[in-house]
Design a protein around this motif. Structure first.
Motif, PDB file in Angstrom:
ATOM      1  N   ILE A 104     -18.620  -6.210  21.754  1.00  0.00           N
ATOM      2  CA  ILE A 104     -19.737  -6.842  22.448  1.00  0.00           C
ATOM      3  C   ILE A 104     -19.220  -8.139  23.054  1.00  0.00           C
ATOM      4  O   ILE A 104     -18.659  -8.970  22.342  1.00  0.00           O
ATOM      5  CB  ILE A 104     -20.908  -7.145  21.493  1.00  0.00           C
ATOM      6  N   PRO A 105     -19.364  -8.338  24.356  1.00  0.00           N
ATOM      7  CA  PRO A 105     -18.861  -9.568  24.976  1.00  0.00           C
ATOM      8  C   PRO A 105     -19.454 -10.806  24.337  1.00  0.00           C
ATOM      9  O   PRO A 105     -20.681 -10.907  24.175  1.00  0.00           O
ATOM     10  CB  PRO A 105     -19.314  -9.428  26.440  1.00  0.00           C
ATOM     11  N   PRO A 106     -18.629 -11.773  23.945  1.00  0.00           N
ATOM     12  CA  PRO A 106     -19.141 -12.991  23.308  1.00  0.00           C
ATOM     13  C   PRO A 106     -20.171 -13.729  24.160  1.00  0.00           C
ATOM     14  O   PRO A 106     -21.111 -14.318  23.626  1.00  0.00           O
ATOM     15  CB  PRO A 106     -17.882 -13.834  23.099  1.00  0.00           C
ATOM     16  N   ALA A 114     -27.834  -3.878  25.305  1.00  0.00           N
ATOM     17  CA  ALA A 114     -28.638  -2.691  25.039  1.00  0.00           C
ATOM     18  C   ALA A 114     -29.365  -2.850  23.704  1.00  0.00           C
ATOM     19  O   ALA A 114     -28.938  -3.635  22.851  1.00  0.00           O
ATOM     20  CB  ALA A 114     -27.740  -1.451  25.001  1.00  0.00           C
ATOM     21  N   PRO A 115     -30.465  -2.112  23.495  1.00  0.00           N
ATOM     22  CA  PRO A 115     -31.193  -2.216  22.219  1.00  0.00           C
ATOM     23  C   PRO A 115     -30.317  -1.949  20.999  1.00  0.00           C
ATOM     24  O   PRO A 115     -30.483  -2.592  19.962  1.00  0.00           O
ATOM     25  CB  PRO A 115     -32.291  -1.161  22.366  1.00  0.00           C
ATOM     26  N   VAL A 116     -29.368  -1.015  21.135  1.00  0.00           N
ATOM     27  CA  VAL A 116     -28.477  -0.731  20.005  1.00  0.00           C
ATOM     28  C   VAL A 116     -27.617  -1.942  19.689  1.00  0.00           C
ATOM     29  O   VAL A 116     -27.403  -2.298  18.517  1.00  0.00           O
ATOM     30  CB  VAL A 116     -27.586   0.496  20.315  1.00  0.00           C
ATOM     31  N   GLU A 117     -27.126  -2.609  20.722  1.00  0.00           N
ATOM     32  CA  GLU A 117     -26.297  -3.789  20.514  1.00  0.00           C
ATOM     33  C   GLU A 117     -27.114  -4.952  19.942  1.00  0.00           C
ATOM     34  O   GLU A 117     -26.639  -5.692  19.081  1.00  0.00           O
ATOM     35  CB  GLU A 117     -25.643  -4.198  21.831  1.00  0.00           C
ATOM     36  N   GLN A 118     -28.352  -5.084  20.395  1.00  0.00           N
ATOM     37  CA  GLN A 118     -29.217  -6.115  19.832  1.00  0.00           C
ATOM     38  C   GLN A 118     -29.504  -5.836  18.359  1.00  0.00           C
ATOM     39  O   GLN A 118     -29.518  -6.750  17.529  1.00  0.00           O
ATOM     40  CB  GLN A 118     -30.533  -6.193  20.612  1.00  0.00           C
ATOM     41  N   GLY A 119     -29.725  -4.569  18.037  1.00  0.00           N
ATOM     42  CA  GLY A 119     -29.959  -4.202  16.650  1.00  0.00           C
ATOM     43  C   GLY A 119     -28.747  -4.471  15.775  1.00  0.00           C
ATOM     44  O   GLY A 119     -28.871  -4.939  14.643  1.00  0.00           O
ATOM     45  N   GLU A 124     -29.323  -6.957  12.772  1.00  0.00           N
ATOM     46  CA  GLU A 124     -29.428  -6.324  11.460  1.00  0.00           C
ATOM     47  C   GLU A 124     -28.120  -6.267  10.689  1.00  0.00           C
ATOM     48  O   GLU A 124     -28.127  -5.989   9.490  1.00  0.00           O
ATOM     49  CB  GLU A 124     -29.991  -4.905  11.616  1.00  0.00           C
ATOM     50  N   ILE A 125     -27.004  -6.499  11.358  1.00  0.00           N
ATOM     51  CA  ILE A 125     -25.715  -6.420  10.660  1.00  0.00           C
ATOM     52  C   ILE A 125     -24.975  -7.749  10.721  1.00  0.00           C
ATOM     53  O   ILE A 125     -24.670  -8.361   9.694  1.00  0.00           O
ATOM     54  CB  ILE A 125     -24.847  -5.290  11.254  1.00  0.00           C
ATOM     55  N   ARG A 126     -24.688  -8.222  11.937  1.00  0.00           N
ATOM     56  CA  ARG A 126     -23.825  -9.398  12.048  1.00  0.00           C
ATOM     57  C   ARG A 126     -24.525 -10.675  11.611  1.00  0.00           C
ATOM     58  O   ARG A 126     -23.966 -11.465  10.838  1.00  0.00           O
ATOM     59  CB  ARG A 126     -23.308  -9.525  13.485  1.00  0.00           C
ATOM     60  N   LEU A 127     -25.747 -10.914  12.083  1.00  0.00           N
ATOM     61  CA  LEU A 127     -26.451 -12.154  11.749  1.00  0.00           C
ATOM     62  C   LEU A 127     -26.738 -12.274  10.252  1.00  0.00           C
ATOM     63  O   LEU A 127     -26.426 -13.315   9.644  1.00  0.00           O
ATOM     64  CB  LEU A 127     -27.742 -12.260  12.566  1.00  0.00           C
ATOM     65  N   PRO A 128     -27.330 -11.261   9.585  1.00  0.00           N
ATOM     66  CA  PRO A 128     -27.546 -11.414   8.136  1.00  0.00           C
ATOM     67  C   PRO A 128     -26.249 -11.522   7.343  1.00  0.00           C
ATOM     68  O   PRO A 128     -26.210 -12.198   6.310  1.00  0.00           O
ATOM     69  CB  PRO A 128     -28.336 -10.153   7.761  1.00  0.00           C
ATOM     70  N   ARG A 129     -25.184 -10.890   7.828  1.00  0.00           N
ATOM     71  CA  ARG A 129     -23.911 -10.994   7.124  1.00  0.00           C
ATOM     72  C   ARG A 129     -23.387 -12.422   7.169  1.00  0.00           C
ATOM     73  O   ARG A 129     -22.884 -12.942   6.167  1.00  0.00           O
ATOM     74  CB  ARG A 129     -22.894 -10.028   7.744  1.00  0.00           C
ATOM     75  N   VAL A 130     -23.490 -13.055   8.319  1.00  0.00           N
ATOM     76  CA  VAL A 130     -23.042 -14.439   8.442  1.00  0.00           C
ATOM     77  C   VAL A 130     -23.894 -15.360   7.570  1.00  0.00           C
ATOM     78  O   VAL A 130     -23.370 -16.237   6.862  1.00  0.00           O
ATOM     79  CB  VAL A 130     -23.085 -14.884   9.918  1.00  0.00           C
ATOM     80  N   LEU A 131     -25.198 -15.172   7.593  1.00  0.00           N
ATOM     81  CA  LEU A 131     -26.083 -16.020   6.789  1.00  0.00           C
ATOM     82  C   LEU A 131     -25.848 -15.819   5.294  1.00  0.00           C
ATOM     83  O   LEU A 131     -25.804 -16.790   4.526  1.00  0.00           O
ATOM     84  CB  LEU A 131     -27.544 -15.732   7.143  1.00  0.00           C
TER      85      LEU A 131
END
Length: 321
Positions: free
Chosen positions: A12-14, A35-40, A44-51
């Motif tokens: 995903i482009p930074p 795309a919706p898949v990329e937003q998901g 649901e994966i990258r943001l909660p993992r970082v937090l």
């Protein structure tokens, strides 16, 4: 944290990730084109993992600073009083005695209960043996309890050799639990962090020695007990959602002391921030260095922490136990 959100195994482009993060801010509109898949994937994966990585790293680091303040020992870490052994034993029991599909929820609960139980057992043993719970007695009690619980865990592992991979995967640590794990750990994190931050000045007084602290009017036993319980609660909460991730509680407080001095009014909050940054960076390395495969995060922290631990041993001339 920003770097960990922008960079990942997914292509995903930074720049688009940054726009999407801005779009999620209140009163900001930014069309990322994702795309919706990329937003998901991002939500649901990258943001909660970082937090979750930030929360766990902060808890382990501030717990390590608290233990080092209580024991006046630079080698103390969050697993000193049997928390790791207790969590490992209870998690092994959950995996061994329950079916695979039924362990998703019990494992965090079992790890939390085991960590708290291990600490309480070590503290009770130290009080009985030492008639007051001195630091040396508590440390020895923690070693004894850890050895005993680890022996039981090893025995249970032999009962289900086919589950060894799951057990060791948990032991090596993971912060990919998602929003449910963040919700699980948040209340305990807030309580334990607030208690320890409020005791920063008292830990400064305790650092001069028990006799001097008593002469200054400090209730040494109460302060030691409260900080131990708060640090153990932080450790148990972190272990429950991430498994056993070592060295964070040793590395970060030492770096903070080198940069900002030895006052616990400074060391505790900066350890919280530094631990969050350290573990997020370690997780970023773990999930990108062999992408699309992932290294266990505990392996990355061990690569950094083990040499650091050796360095601490070399420069520490006198450790009071």
């Amino acid at each position: 944290m920003l770097a960990a959100l922008l960079i990942g195994a997914a292509d995903i482009p930074p720049g688009k990730v940054a726009l999407q993060l801005l779009d999620w801010l209140p009163f900001v509109l930014a069309d990322s084109g994702l795309a919706p898949v990329e937003q998901g994937l991002l939500a649901e994966i990258r943001l909660p993992r970082v937090l979750l990585g930030a929360i766990v790293g902060g808890l382990l680091a501030i717990a390590g600073a608290g233990y080092q303040g209580v024991f006046r020992n630079p080698l103390a870490d969050p697993y000193l009083l049997g928390a790791a052994a207790g969590a490992g034993l209870m998690t092994t029991m959950a995996i061994v005695f329950m079916k695979g599909d039924e362990t998703a929820l019990p494992i965090p609960a079992a790890a939390f209960a085991g960590a708290i139980g291990g600490v309480l057992l070590a503290y009770a043993l130290g009080n009985v043996a030492g008639r007051g719970g001195g630091t040396a007695t508590l440390v020895l009690a923690g070693v004894a309890v850890s050895s005993f619980l680890t022996a039981i865990q090893t025995f249970l592992q032999q009962l289900r050799v086919d589950e060894l991979q799951r057990i060791y995967a948990w032991i090596l640590g993971d912060v990919g639990g998602g929003w449910s794990q963040i919700a699980l750990v948040a209340p305990y994190a807030v309580v334990s962090v607030v208690i320890m931050l409020l005791h920063g000045r008292l830990l400064d007084v305790l650092s001069v020695g028990d006799d001097e602290a008593v002469s200054l009017g400090l209730n040494v036993a109460r302060v030691r007990l409260v900080v131990l319980l708060a640090a153990s609660l932080a450790t148990a909460a972190a272990v429950a959602v991430s498994g056993l991730i070592g060295f964070v509680g040793i590395v970060v407080p030492h770096v903070v002391r080198r940069l900002a001095g030895g006052s616990y009014r400074t060391v505790l909050p900066l350890s919280l921030i530094g631990g969050a940054a350290f573990l997020v960076l370690a997780d970023l390395i773990a999930r990108t260095v062999l992408a699309p495969a992932e290294l266990p995060i505990g392996v990355v922290t061990a690569f950094v922490g083990a040499p650091f631990f050796i360095a601490v041993l070399r420069v520490t001339r006198r450790v009071e136990t």
